[in-house]
Write a protein that holds these residues in place. Structure first.
Motif, mmCIF file in Angstrom:
data_model
loop_
_atom_site.group_PDB
_atom_site.id
_atom_site.type_symbol
_atom_site.label_atom_id
_atom_site.label_comp_id
_atom_site.label_asym_id
_atom_site.label_seq_id
_atom_site.Cartn_x
_atom_site.Cartn_y
_atom_site.Cartn_z
ATOM 1 N N PHE A 26 28.334 41.414 38.493
ATOM 2 C CA PHE A 26 29.150 42.086 37.490
ATOM 3 C C PHE A 26 30.540 42.378 38.057
ATOM 4 O O PHE A 26 31.566 42.108 37.426
ATOM 5 N N ALA A 27 30.544 42.960 39.265
ATOM 6 C CA ALA A 27 31.811 43.326 39.897
ATOM 7 C C ALA A 27 32.664 42.097 40.194
ATOM 8 O O ALA A 27 33.887 42.094 39.964
ATOM 9 N N LEU A 28 32.029 41.057 40.701
ATOM 10 C CA LEU A 28 32.745 39.823 41.039
ATOM 11 C C LEU A 28 33.355 39.183 39.798
ATOM 12 O O LEU A 28 34.529 38.777 39.802
ATOM 13 N N PHE A 29 32.579 39.113 38.720
ATOM 14 C CA PHE A 29 33.095 38.544 37.472
ATOM 15 C C PHE A 29 34.258 39.369 36.934
ATOM 16 O O PHE A 29 35.246 38.823 36.421
ATOM 17 N N LEU A 30 34.156 40.701 37.029
ATOM 18 C CA LEU A 30 35.220 41.572 36.547
ATOM 19 C C LEU A 30 36.517 41.331 37.315
ATOM 20 O O LEU A 30 37.588 41.162 36.720
ATOM 21 N N VAL A 31 36.424 41.320 38.641
ATOM 22 C CA VAL A 31 37.611 41.104 39.482
ATOM 23 C C VAL A 31 38.214 39.721 39.228
ATOM 24 O O VAL A 31 39.439 39.581 39.086
ATOM 25 N N ILE A 32 37.370 38.700 39.140
ATOM 26 C CA ILE A 32 37.860 37.338 38.899
ATOM 27 C C ILE A 32 38.521 37.236 37.528
ATOM 28 O O ILE A 32 39.615 36.667 37.391
ATOM 29 N N PHE A 33 37.878 37.802 36.510
ATOM 30 C CA PHE A 33 38.397 37.717 35.142
ATOM 31 C C PHE A 33 39.764 38.392 35.020
ATOM 32 O O PHE A 33 40.713 37.819 34.482
ATOM 33 N N VAL A 34 39.877 39.619 35.531
ATOM 34 C CA VAL A 34 41.144 40.350 35.442
ATOM 35 C C VAL A 34 42.217 39.665 36.279
ATOM 36 O O VAL A 34 43.379 39.572 35.861
ATOM 37 N N THR A 35 41.852 39.158 37.443
ATOM 38 C CA THR A 35 42.817 38.448 38.290
ATOM 39 C C THR A 35 43.345 37.202 37.589
ATOM 40 O O THR A 35 44.551 36.908 37.634
#
Length: 447
Positions: A358-367
């Motif tokens: 979840f955290a990885l997808f969030l960081v990747i998506f926002v980046t």
């Protein structure tokens, strides 16, 4: 009203934090909050209130130069409420009014303090309150004694109390703008042992979590530590030492960072820059001048973050440790993941993997989004987004240059990072229905 509410504890936490942020935004927009007497634009007020409530430290205006004493008191109040959790503050008022803590309020405290059960939850809250005020009080005295030499006693006292609260709650907000220049943080005290030592102690104590602090304080009586405390203390120590060693090696010859300091100053600054990515946000070196290898390593530390039940963010040290344990067990051909002669249940491993993804997808998506809207280097954007998710507050200089869309996305990332991706997911998911059947087990080739 709370007893009759149909909202689940995760939903109440999300709504509660959102309400506090909106109230804080309104107060920061008042002309009395700004030194120029002009209302702060709504997006900047919202960003600042979110950063304070989510104990992050990313700022679009310098706290020390832009805000009046009233505005600074609003910010430090948001930091204290956000650090301890608004339900903890509500429970404090219930204690003061001698009101009985209901079952639903205990459930909310359990969610807010990230506990697995309600057993002893009110007793733990009392300890949280006592430990927090005691640690902040001792740090305030030490800061005051040190900074009164440079700033005089009245300002030294004010700065001492204010920064003790900010750093213990891992917020990273500072007031040194009028002294050393806007957005300079603690760079003027890079070689000052007292300032560095007290700040690092506050960050570590705020980041290991109240459960661990309670466990350590009770050690004299119990003569034992729980598995959780052993894992948190071990992981925290290893990450701090490893981080300091990596930064020391990478930056030793960099004239813009460690190169200008003596050997003792190099060690002190290396440890400080290793501790602060654990969601603190203060810095004694110019982060933009660090080598890219150091900046990327700090991104990893920020993503891991602090420990459960603390004032910090990130995926947490326990989650990271479980993932490493799973890898080691798989490589060694072991079925169980064992720490300190205790086997971990598979449901905990699945939760750790889910939280990390979840955290990885969030960081990747926002980046990815900000890479299209913000005209800056990719590493700078990734650093900013990870800092926001981990509620760290460190920046390479991007925060003040963000577009309106960028500010909104970073604010949402801070909000998600403080509450946790899983808490948000639980708050948004529909009511779960019990499955009446299970599908046959299948096999997929891996690797």
């Amino acid at each position: 009203m709370l007893k009759k509410s149909r909202f689940t504890p995760p939903q109440i936490l999300v709504l509660g934090f959102a309400l506090i942020i909106l109230i804080g935004s309104g107060l920061l927009m008042l002309p009395v909050s700004s030194t120029d007497g002009l209302p702060l634009p709504f997006i900047d007020a919202l960003f600042t209130a979110t950063s304070a409530t989510c104990v992050t430290g990313l700022v679009v205006v310098d706290t020390g130069t832009h805000f009046t004493t009233f505005g600074q008191m609003v910010i430090i109040s948001l930091i204290q409420i956000g650090g301890l959790g608004f339900m903890s503050m509500a429970t404090l008022f219930a204690f003061i009014l001698r009101k009985k803590i209901s079952l639903r309020e205990r459930l909310l405290l359990q969610e807010a303090l990230n506990q697995g059960s309600m057993e002893g939850i009110v007793r733990l809250f009392r300890k949280v309150l006592i430990y927090s005020l005691t640690i902040e009080g001792i740090a305030a005295v030490l800061f005051t004694a040190r900074w009164s030499v440079d700033l005089g006693f009245p300002k030294g006292l004010y700065y001492g109390i204010w920064h003790a609260v900010s750093f213990f709650n891992n917020a990273g907000f500072d007031l040194f703008g009028p002294i050393t220049g806007p957005f300079t943080s603690l760079t003027a005290y890079a070689g000052d042992f007292i300032t560095n030592a007290v700040t690092m102690a506050l960050i570590v104590l705020g980041g290991i979590g109240f459960i661990v602090m309670s466990d350590v304080m009770d050690y004299r009586k119990t003569k034992r530590l729980t598995l959780h405390s052993k894992v948190v203390l071990s992981a925290t120590s290893i990450l701090i030492v490893t981080g300091a060693l990596v930064i020391f090696v990478f930056e030793y010859s960099n004239s813009k960072t460690l190169g200008s300091l003596d050997f003792g100053g190099k060690i002190l600054a290396s440890f400080f820059q290793s501790v602060t990515p654990r969601t603190a946000g203060a810095n004694t070196l110019d982060l933009a001048s660090l080598r890219q290898a150091s900046q990327f390593f700090m991104i990893i530390l920020m993503f891991i973050g602090a420990s459960p039940g603390s004032t910090g963010g990130g995926i947490k040290t326990t989650t990271f440790t479980m993932l490493v344990g799973a890898i080691v067990a798989m490589v060694r051909g072991k079925e169980d993941i064992v720490f300190f002669r205790n086997r971990l249940g598979k449901e905990r491993i699945l939760k750790a993997i889910t939280l990390t993804m979840f955290a990885l997808f969030l960081v990747i998506f926002v980046t990815m989004l900000l890479s299209t809207t913000e005209d800056h280097e990719f590493l700078m954007i990734l650093y900013e987004v990870t800092s926001a998710f981990g509620t760290v507050g460190l920046t390479l200089g991007l925060t003040t240059k963000l577009t309106v869309f960028g500010k909104v996305m970073i604010a949402l990332t801070m909000f998600a990072g403080r509450l946790g991706p899983l808490t948000l997911a639980y708050a948004l998911q529909p009511k779960a229905e019990k499955e009446l059947y299970r599908y046959p087990e299948g096999k997929i080739t891996i690797g």
